[in-house]
Design a protein around this motif. Structure first.
Motif, PDB file in Angstrom:
ATOM      1  N   ASN A  86     -48.674 -37.652 -29.763  1.00  0.00           N
ATOM      2  CA  ASN A  86     -49.782 -36.964 -28.717  1.00  0.00           C
ATOM      3  C   ASN A  86     -50.056 -37.623 -27.474  1.00  0.00           C
ATOM      4  N   LYS A  87     -49.061 -38.633 -27.182  1.00  0.00           N
ATOM      5  CA  LYS A  87     -49.044 -39.278 -25.734  1.00  0.00           C
ATOM      6  C   LYS A  87     -48.915 -38.490 -24.581  1.00  0.00           C
ATOM      7  N   GLY A  88     -49.876 -38.582 -23.581  1.00  0.00           N
ATOM      8  CA  GLY A  88     -49.520 -37.520 -22.515  1.00  0.00           C
ATOM      9  C   GLY A  88     -49.954 -36.145 -22.737  1.00  0.00           C
ATOM     10  N   MET A  89     -50.199 -35.655 -23.841  1.00  0.00           N
ATOM     11  CA  MET A  89     -50.767 -34.016 -24.089  1.00  0.00           C
ATOM     12  C   MET A  89     -52.085 -33.897 -23.418  1.00  0.00           C
ATOM     13  N   PRO A  90     -52.955 -34.828 -23.180  1.00  0.00           N
ATOM     14  CA  PRO A  90     -54.119 -34.299 -22.411  1.00  0.00           C
ATOM     15  C   PRO A  90     -54.174 -34.377 -21.089  1.00  0.00           C
ATOM     16  N   ILE A  91     -53.117 -35.064 -20.431  1.00  0.00           N
ATOM     17  CA  ILE A  91     -52.668 -35.154 -19.142  1.00  0.00           C
ATOM     18  C   ILE A  91     -52.258 -33.668 -18.894  1.00  0.00           C
ATOM     19  N   ILE A  92     -51.326 -33.409 -19.723  1.00  0.00           N
ATOM     20  CA  ILE A  92     -50.625 -32.530 -19.411  1.00  0.00           C
ATOM     21  C   ILE A  92     -51.599 -31.080 -19.753  1.00  0.00           C
ATOM     22  N   LYS A  93     -52.729 -30.948 -20.518  1.00  0.00           N
ATOM     23  CA  LYS A  93     -53.534 -29.831 -20.684  1.00  0.00           C
ATOM     24  C   LYS A  93     -54.608 -30.026 -19.503  1.00  0.00           C
ATOM     25  N   VAL A  94     -54.785 -31.032 -18.829  1.00  0.00           N
ATOM     26  CA  VAL A  94     -55.671 -31.045 -17.480  1.00  0.00           C
ATOM     27  C   VAL A  94     -54.739 -30.583 -16.317  1.00  0.00           C
ATOM     28  N   LEU A  95     -53.629 -30.854 -16.144  1.00  0.00           N
ATOM     29  CA  LEU A  95     -52.566 -30.167 -15.144  1.00  0.00           C
ATOM     30  C   LEU A  95     -52.532 -28.708 -15.229  1.00  0.00           C
ATOM     31  N   ILE A  96     -52.481 -28.330 -16.663  1.00  0.00           N
ATOM     32  CA  ILE A  96     -52.317 -26.789 -16.586  1.00  0.00           C
ATOM     33  C   ILE A  96     -53.784 -26.173 -16.285  1.00  0.00           C
ATOM     34  N   THR A 137     -53.205 -14.791  -1.533  1.00  0.00           N
ATOM     35  CA  THR A 137     -52.925 -14.050  -2.613  1.00  0.00           C
ATOM     36  C   THR A 137     -51.773 -15.001  -3.541  1.00  0.00           C
ATOM     37  N   VAL A 138     -50.797 -15.811  -2.674  1.00  0.00           N
ATOM     38  CA  VAL A 138     -49.599 -16.307  -3.037  1.00  0.00           C
ATOM     39  C   VAL A 138     -50.095 -17.520  -3.856  1.00  0.00           C
ATOM     40  N   PRO A 139     -50.842 -18.268  -3.515  1.00  0.00           N
ATOM     41  CA  PRO A 139     -51.313 -19.455  -4.309  1.00  0.00           C
ATOM     42  C   PRO A 139     -51.999 -19.153  -5.635  1.00  0.00           C
ATOM     43  N   THR A 140     -52.832 -18.105  -5.457  1.00  0.00           N
ATOM     44  CA  THR A 140     -53.361 -17.434  -6.777  1.00  0.00           C
ATOM     45  C   THR A 140     -52.343 -17.102  -7.815  1.00  0.00           C
ATOM     46  N   MET A 141     -51.408 -16.425  -7.498  1.00  0.00           N
ATOM     47  CA  MET A 141     -50.318 -15.940  -8.415  1.00  0.00           C
ATOM     48  C   MET A 141     -49.472 -17.277  -8.787  1.00  0.00           C
ATOM     49  N   ALA A 142     -49.045 -18.002  -7.897  1.00  0.00           N
ATOM     50  CA  ALA A 142     -48.333 -19.069  -8.354  1.00  0.00           C
ATOM     51  C   ALA A 142     -49.023 -20.201  -9.188  1.00  0.00           C
ATOM     52  N   GLY A 143     -50.345 -20.259  -8.928  1.00  0.00           N
ATOM     53  CA  GLY A 143     -51.317 -20.937 -10.102  1.00  0.00           C
ATOM     54  C   GLY A 143     -51.317 -20.394 -11.311  1.00  0.00           C
ATOM     55  N   MET A 144     -51.621 -18.923 -11.415  1.00  0.00           N
ATOM     56  CA  MET A 144     -51.566 -18.385 -12.733  1.00  0.00           C
ATOM     57  C   MET A 144     -50.233 -18.407 -13.518  1.00  0.00           C
ATOM     58  N   VAL A 145     -49.177 -18.190 -12.769  1.00  0.00           N
ATOM     59  CA  VAL A 145     -47.612 -18.311 -13.377  1.00  0.00           C
ATOM     60  C   VAL A 145     -47.601 -19.597 -13.842  1.00  0.00           C
ATOM     61  N   ALA A 146     -47.748 -20.722 -13.142  1.00  0.00           N
ATOM     62  CA  ALA A 146     -47.658 -22.057 -13.537  1.00  0.00           C
ATOM     63  C   ALA A 146     -48.291 -22.530 -14.914  1.00  0.00           C
ATOM     64  N   ALA A 147     -49.443 -21.977 -14.686  1.00  0.00           N
ATOM     65  CA  ALA A 147     -50.719 -22.401 -15.799  1.00  0.00           C
ATOM     66  C   ALA A 147     -50.087 -21.535 -17.245  1.00  0.00           C
ATOM     67  N   LEU A 148     -49.853 -20.394 -16.883  1.00  0.00           N
ATOM     68  CA  LEU A 148     -49.312 -19.563 -18.293  1.00  0.00           C
ATOM     69  C   LEU A 148     -48.255 -20.038 -18.828  1.00  0.00           C
ATOM     70  N   SER A 149     -47.137 -20.176 -17.935  1.00  0.00           N
ATOM     71  CA  SER A 149     -45.953 -20.901 -18.431  1.00  0.00           C
ATOM     72  C   SER A 149     -46.210 -22.334 -19.182  1.00  0.00           C
ATOM     73  N   GLY A 150     -46.821 -23.355 -18.579  1.00  0.00           N
ATOM     74  CA  GLY A 150     -47.368 -24.599 -19.362  1.00  0.00           C
ATOM     75  C   GLY A 150     -48.041 -24.361 -20.208  1.00  0.00           C
ATOM     76  N   LEU A 151     -48.820 -23.552 -20.411  1.00  0.00           N
ATOM     77  CA  LEU A 151     -49.834 -23.197 -21.542  1.00  0.00           C
ATOM     78  C   LEU A 151     -48.985 -22.816 -22.698  1.00  0.00           C
ATOM     79  N   PHE A 152     -48.053 -22.071 -22.533  1.00  0.00           N
ATOM     80  CA  PHE A 152     -47.112 -21.659 -23.573  1.00  0.00           C
ATOM     81  C   PHE A 152     -46.212 -22.905 -24.125  1.00  0.00           C
ATOM     82  N   PHE A 153     -45.888 -23.539 -23.431  1.00  0.00           N
ATOM     83  CA  PHE A 153     -45.051 -24.842 -23.789  1.00  0.00           C
ATOM     84  C   PHE A 153     -45.925 -25.891 -24.455  1.00  0.00           C
ATOM     85  N   VAL A 154     -47.067 -26.155 -23.612  1.00  0.00           N
ATOM     86  CA  VAL A 154     -47.956 -27.178 -24.411  1.00  0.00           C
ATOM     87  C   VAL A 154     -48.414 -26.748 -25.864  1.00  0.00           C
TER      88      VAL A 154
END
Length: 175
Positions: A86-96, A137-154
């Motif tokens: 579980n090392k690093g998982m909380p940091i990844i979740k915060v970044l997401i 609009t672009v940062p909103t879209m990019a933030g959502m895409v990054a969070a959704l992709s990270g959420l899936f993998f985490v």
């Protein structure tokens, strides 16, 4: 040969320019998130199997497996592996969690730019407001895409970590 790389870098520069400084910060935040996700994936591929072998050999080397102290030693061995898994998982979740917030910050910054343009020009000139709307609009879209992709993998990594610890615990109980 390197032409495709130059094209990709130029496309990335153009995209980052559309969203302004907030999108650049979001880019580095996402890069850090994916580096940590990749590290965890590599851990499960390379380090974890060796760690399980070492833990099992330590447990099997013991003569006593049923006393109270043996059970406590087994719990400690499993706990060490669980901490490593579980090392690093909380940091990844915060970044997401930060990704959509950074996108929201980009929205606010872009809308402030739109309102500044309206205050300066007086009328709603679409050409003058286009840059601010893009930065909104672009940062909103990019933030959502990054969070959704990270959420899936985490979530996949989290599930894999829980299963790994359960399997190790079961193998030490019966081994």
């Amino acid at each position: 040969m390197w032409f495709w790389l130059i094209e990709e870098i130029e496309a990335l520069r153009y995209f980052l320019g559309l969203g302004g400084e907030v999108l650049v910060a979001l880019f580095f935040l996402t890069l850090m998130m994916w580096a940590l996700l990749l590290e965890r994936w590599l851990y499960f591929r390379t380090v974890y199997p060796q760690q399980v072998k070492e833990t099992r050999s330590l447990w099997l080397a013991r003569g006593d497996h049923h006393s109270w102290s043996a059970k406590q030693i087994r719990r400690e061995l499993v706990s060490r592996v669980a901490m490593a898994v579980n090392k690093g998982m909380p940091i990844i979740k915060v970044l997401i969690a930060l990704c959509p917030l950074m996108g929201l910050l980009g929205t606010v910054v872009g809308m402030v730019q739109v309102f500044d343009t309206l205050a300066i020009t007086g009328t709603g000139s679409p050409r003058a407001m286009a840059s601010g709307i893009s930065k909104a609009t672009v940062p909103t879209m990019a933030g959502m895409v990054a969070a959704l992709s990270g959420l899936f993998f985490v979530n996949r990594l989290d599930h894999r970590a829980k299963l790994a610890v359960e399997k190790l615990e079961d193998s030490l109980k019966h081994g």
